[in-house]
Design an enzyme around this catalytic site. Structure first.
Site, mmCIF file in Angstrom:
data_model
loop_
_atom_site.group_PDB
_atom_site.id
_atom_site.type_symbol
_atom_site.label_atom_id
_atom_site.label_comp_id
_atom_site.label_asym_id
_atom_site.label_seq_id
_atom_site.Cartn_x
_atom_site.Cartn_y
_atom_site.Cartn_z
ATOM 1 N N ALA A 129 0.840 -1.192 0.000
ATOM 2 C CA ALA A 129 0.000 0.000 0.000
ATOM 3 C C ALA A 129 0.884 1.254 0.000
ATOM 4 O O ALA A 129 0.580 2.242 -0.673
ATOM 5 C CB ALA A 129 -0.920 -0.014 1.223
ATOM 6 N N LYS A 143 17.650 -8.657 -1.127
ATOM 7 C CA LYS A 143 17.378 -7.372 -0.486
ATOM 8 C C LYS A 143 16.802 -7.685 0.884
ATOM 9 O O LYS A 143 15.658 -8.123 1.014
ATOM 10 C CB LYS A 143 16.390 -6.550 -1.304
ATOM 11 C CG LYS A 143 16.148 -5.178 -0.693
ATOM 12 C CD LYS A 143 15.320 -4.316 -1.627
ATOM 13 C CE LYS A 143 15.182 -2.896 -1.135
ATOM 14 N NZ LYS A 143 14.710 -2.754 0.231
ATOM 15 N N CYS A 197 -16.617 -28.319 24.735
ATOM 16 C CA CYS A 197 -16.161 -28.716 23.407
ATOM 17 C C CYS A 197 -17.204 -28.298 22.369
ATOM 18 O O CYS A 197 -18.378 -28.651 22.501
ATOM 19 C CB CYS A 197 -15.959 -30.227 23.353
ATOM 20 S SG CYS A 197 -15.687 -30.797 21.664
ATOM 21 N N CYS A 213 -10.564 -31.677 23.705
ATOM 22 C CA CYS A 213 -11.845 -32.171 24.204
ATOM 23 C C CYS A 213 -11.569 -33.309 25.185
ATOM 24 O O CYS A 213 -10.697 -34.149 24.940
ATOM 25 C CB CYS A 213 -12.679 -32.684 23.029
ATOM 26 S SG CYS A 213 -14.153 -33.573 23.571
HETATM 27 S S1 IVH Z 1 23.140 -1.851 -1.292
HETATM 28 C C1 IVH Z 1 23.659 2.950 -2.026
HETATM 29 N N1 IVH Z 1 22.406 -4.252 -0.769
HETATM 30 O O1 IVH Z 1 17.638 -1.555 0.939
HETATM 31 C C2 IVH Z 1 22.708 1.978 -1.457
HETATM 32 N N2 IVH Z 1 21.108 -2.482 0.112
HETATM 33 O O2 IVH Z 1 15.571 0.204 -0.131
HETATM 34 C C3 IVH Z 1 23.284 0.625 -1.632
HETATM 35 N N3 IVH Z 1 19.222 -3.242 1.483
HETATM 36 O O3 IVH Z 1 19.128 1.449 1.876
HETATM 37 C C4 IVH Z 1 22.571 -0.322 -0.814
HETATM 38 N N4 IVH Z 1 19.617 -5.379 1.281
HETATM 39 O O4 IVH Z 1 19.079 -0.539 3.580
HETATM 40 C C5 IVH Z 1 22.136 -2.957 -0.595
HETATM 41 N N5 IVH Z 1 21.918 -6.448 -0.372
HETATM 42 C C6 IVH Z 1 21.647 -5.171 -0.190
HETATM 43 C C7 IVH Z 1 20.561 -4.722 0.582
HETATM 44 C C8 IVH Z 1 20.313 -3.368 0.698
HETATM 45 C C9 IVH Z 1 18.844 -4.475 1.819
HETATM 46 C C10 IVH Z 1 18.529 -2.042 1.910
HETATM 47 C C11 IVH Z 1 19.413 -0.873 2.266
HETATM 48 C C12 IVH Z 1 18.985 0.200 1.329
HETATM 49 C C13 IVH Z 1 17.554 -0.180 1.129
HETATM 50 C C14 IVH Z 1 16.926 0.505 -0.044
#
Ligand code: IVH
Length: 700
Positions: free
Chosen positions: A44, A122, A421, A437
């Protein structure tokens, strides 16, 4: 290639709606980064920000100064410790088309095609910078607004993977993500609610709140994953030069060598690939194993790996141009808890189930979620009408993470627990967390008998649920042992029971007496022991007599039975004694073919709490095997349970999930995430036919 997802923008119709949208987004972002509870889920929020950006593109003169677009953390948080180099955010793409467009713009900026991309998870936590001086961790700072962050050094020592001293006395800044693994999150919420606090809505929120909390009477662990390594102003010049010249992948190896935790040792390590197609393939692979990861990810980060490419691409004020977040579909949504149903299972357990206002998560409409037991409801402080965060990943049953407490209106109602129950009206045994039960498995006799007769238990053909209902309603059968006492004329007296069906059923019941002990045990429906646990118990003890003679200590020597489960299994077997006696008297087999009983008391458990047991032999001795996908050839008709029985007959261990401990994955048609994980971990794969050859002679 199918897009993984598309996030439609929220539609903003006028300036007033725009102003409201900005206000909503800023307050959601503030909650997101500080551990407060947000009224928007990630999906959202993303939609709202896209809507705001779309409106701003049409009305460039009306942009509000507090708009979240173009700002790190949506402009919602501030800090007072300046960063030496800005800590930026990332731009998002939501489909392979958007990703392709991003690579094209990257090529335009660098003036050449990028041919080295780093691709990694990520991590769904929050960014921190960890400053090391001469190898010692001196300061921990949040990202804040990107220019300055908040000092959270008080958390040093509670973040696993962020060592207090590095392997070498270097002065560097390590950047990365602090998060809670699923296990850490569950632990944190238990501790928090035991201290009278409201549970956190999800691991990310828990990590944000925990990292910033200064005066808590308890500490809970978190985990760090490094994804950046850079020089500080007083870093040695030679090292500083290295840190600015090395490729990202080399920096990560250096960080790992210094003792920092990175993605390297997870099931989704960062890899370097050469083409956008390979990036997209890797994104799909990571998406396929996401549900099984022990920590949350909300996308995949794609980076130009070489320092020269990064420099050529440059950075904007909010995000670098050399990296992008390829977002994966949200696994959490906020919806409302409408009702709680109480269902009685085949063992008499009375289990609560949440009825939700239908919500679409990752393409499926979710209407129900598990609520483990009454104590769990109380711990979470749930009320009817609450907005709740619902989590659903992969094929796992959806679960409620927590109520979104600040969306309460005051009209929410307490959840009523049953006093009798709900099925038979008997009393309820509330002595354990899972209520039961008082009639136990006799309460829902039809379910318990139908389960016992099922294909993976006693496999009594012709005894489906309808026939079981008939037998129970006619009064002929009141428990499992009664089945084996049925006489021909009794069956013939039933409606729709001719001579042939009667004789067939009697023959099937007679045949069931020969089933191995593991299946008989499973048919008894001892709580907490399903098919694979029943097999382990039966193989370990070899005879029902040995099982019945086992005390809790002996029971704990069975792999996978811990100190909590052992006494309840022992107690339940004792409770079942009269029934077991009658089954044995009726001629039901009580031994496990091929198993040898454990040597009396000298079977000392190994350090991991399991006992090796007698060394198994057979073609799969010492192997841990996972079966996935549809079987073919001579294995085609085997159920998953029968495949697992076969593996164990051949001396191997069967398992349902792929890990580093897996030695072989039998992958049939349609195998998905387990196969992908095996490939990634370099685990041996075989087709059903190859596997059949391996265990030749044992099939059937
Ligand atoms: S590299 C210059 N690698 O995602 C920024 N970030 O939404 C380079 N994050 O601010 C970041 N996993 O907090 C990088 N493998 C990863 C990551 C990662 C999570 C986060 C980080 C970033 C945010 C952006």
């Amino acid at each position: 290639m199918m897009p993984l997802m598309t996030v439609p923008a929220a539609v903003i119709v006028d300036a007033a709606a725009y102003a409201q949208a900005v206000e909503d987004a800023v307050s959601a972002a503030a909650a997101y980064y500080t551990g407060g509870s947000s009224h928007l889920d990630d999906d959202a929020y993303d939609r709202l920000v896209r809507g705001i950006a779309a409106w701003e593109a049409e009305h460039p003169d009306g942009i509000r100064p507090d708009s979240p677009t173009g700002k790190v953390a949506g402009g919602a948080v501030e800090g007072d410790v300046p960063h030496t180099v800005p800590m930026l955010s990332l731009d998002n793409v939501f489909s392979s088309e958007e990703f392709t467009a991003w690579t094209a713009s990257l090529a335009r900026r660098t003036g050449r095609d990028v041919t080295r991309f780093g691709v990694g998870p990520k991590l769904d936590g929050l960014a921190v910078a960890a400053r090391y001086r001469d190898g010692r961790l001196t300061r921990l700072i949040t990202r804040g607004d990107g220019t300055a962050g908040e000092d959270v050094s008080h958390a040093i020592g509670t973040v696993q993977g962020l060592p207090e001293s590095l392997a070498e006395p270097v002065t560097v800044e390590v950047r990365g993500e602090v998060l809670m693994t699923t296990a850490q999150f569950e632990h944190a919420n238990e501790v928090r609610t035991a201290h009278g606090g409201q549970p956190f809505a999800n691991p990310r929120n828990a990590a944000a709140g925990t990292l910033r909390a200064k005066e808590r009477s308890y500490t809970v662990p978190m985990t760090f994953f490094g994804y950046g390594l850079l020089p500080l102003p007083d870093t040695d010049a030679a090292l500083a030069a290295d840190l600015t010249e090395l490729a990202h992948s080399d920096l990560m190896s250096m960080a790992a060598g210094l003792g920092v935790h990175t993605s390297a040792r997870t099931a989704v390590p960062d890899v370097v690939v050469e083409t956008p197609e390979q990036v997209v393939a890797r994104v799909q692979e990571i998406a396929a194993v996401r549900a099984e990861l022990p920590f949350g990810i909300d996308g995949v980060v794609v980076k130009a790996d070489l320092a020269a490419d990064q420099r050529a691409a440059g950075s904007g004020s909010r995000a670098p141009r050399w990296a992008v977040a390829y977002k994966l579909p949200a696994v959490e949504k906020i919806t409302r808890l409408l009702e709680v149903e109480w269902n009685v299972g085949r063992t008499g357990i009375i289990a609560p189930r949440a009825v939700l206002e239908p919500v679409v998560i990752d393409g499926s409409t979710i209407t129900y979620a598990t609520l483990h037991n009454p104590a769990d409801i109380t711990r979470r402080g749930l009320r009817l009408g609450d907005h709740v965060m619902v989590h659903r990943a992969g094929d796992v049953i959806p679960r409620i993470e927590a109520p979104v407490a600040h969306l309460r209106t005051g009209d929410e109602q307490p959840i009523a627990f049953p006093e009798r129950c709900p099925r038979c009206g008997s009393g309820i045994d509330t002595s354990e967390e899972r209520w039961r039960c008082a009639q136990g498995r006799n309460c829902h006799l039809v379910a318990s008998l139908a389960y016992a007769a099922g294909r993976d238990q006693l496999d009594i053909e012709g005894l489906g649920a309808t026939r079981v209902v008939q037998l129970v309603e006619s009064g002929l059968v009141a428990d499992l042992a009664d089945l084996f006492a049925l006489r021909r004329e009794q069956l013939l007296s039933l409606e729709r029971m001719g001579e042939t069906s009667t004789d067939n059923l009697l023959a099937a019941i007679a045949k069931a007496k020969e089933q191995p002990l593991s299946r008989v045990l499973c048919a008894l429906g001892v709580r907490g022991t399903g098919r694979s646990m029943s097999r382990r118990i039966a193989r370990h003890f070899a005879t029902m007599e040995n099982i019945r003679a086992a005390d809790a200590d002996a029971m704990q020597r069975v792999e996978g039975i811990g100190s909590e489960k052992a006494p309840s299994i022992v107690a339940e077997i004792a409770e079942l004694a009269p029934l077991i006696d009658r089954l044995a008297a009726a001629g039901v087999n009580m031994t496990e073919p091929g198993a040898t009983p454990p040597p009396a008391a000298d079977a000392v458990p190994d350090a991991d709490g399991t006992s090796a047991g007698p060394a198994a032999d057979g073609p799969l001795a010492g192997m841990t095997v996972v079966v996935t996908g549809a079987m073919t050839g001579i294995l085609e008709k085997l159920t998953r349970n029968q495949m697992n029985e076969l593996i164990e007959r051949a001396g191997g261990r069967s398992s349902s999930s792929v890990s580093k401990k897996t030695t072989l994955v039998v992958a049939g048609e349609g195998a998905g995430s387990k196969r992908a994980k095996a490939e990634q971990l370099g685990i041996r794969l075989s087709t059903p036919d190859e596997f059949a050859t391996l265990v030749a002679g044992l099939v059937g």
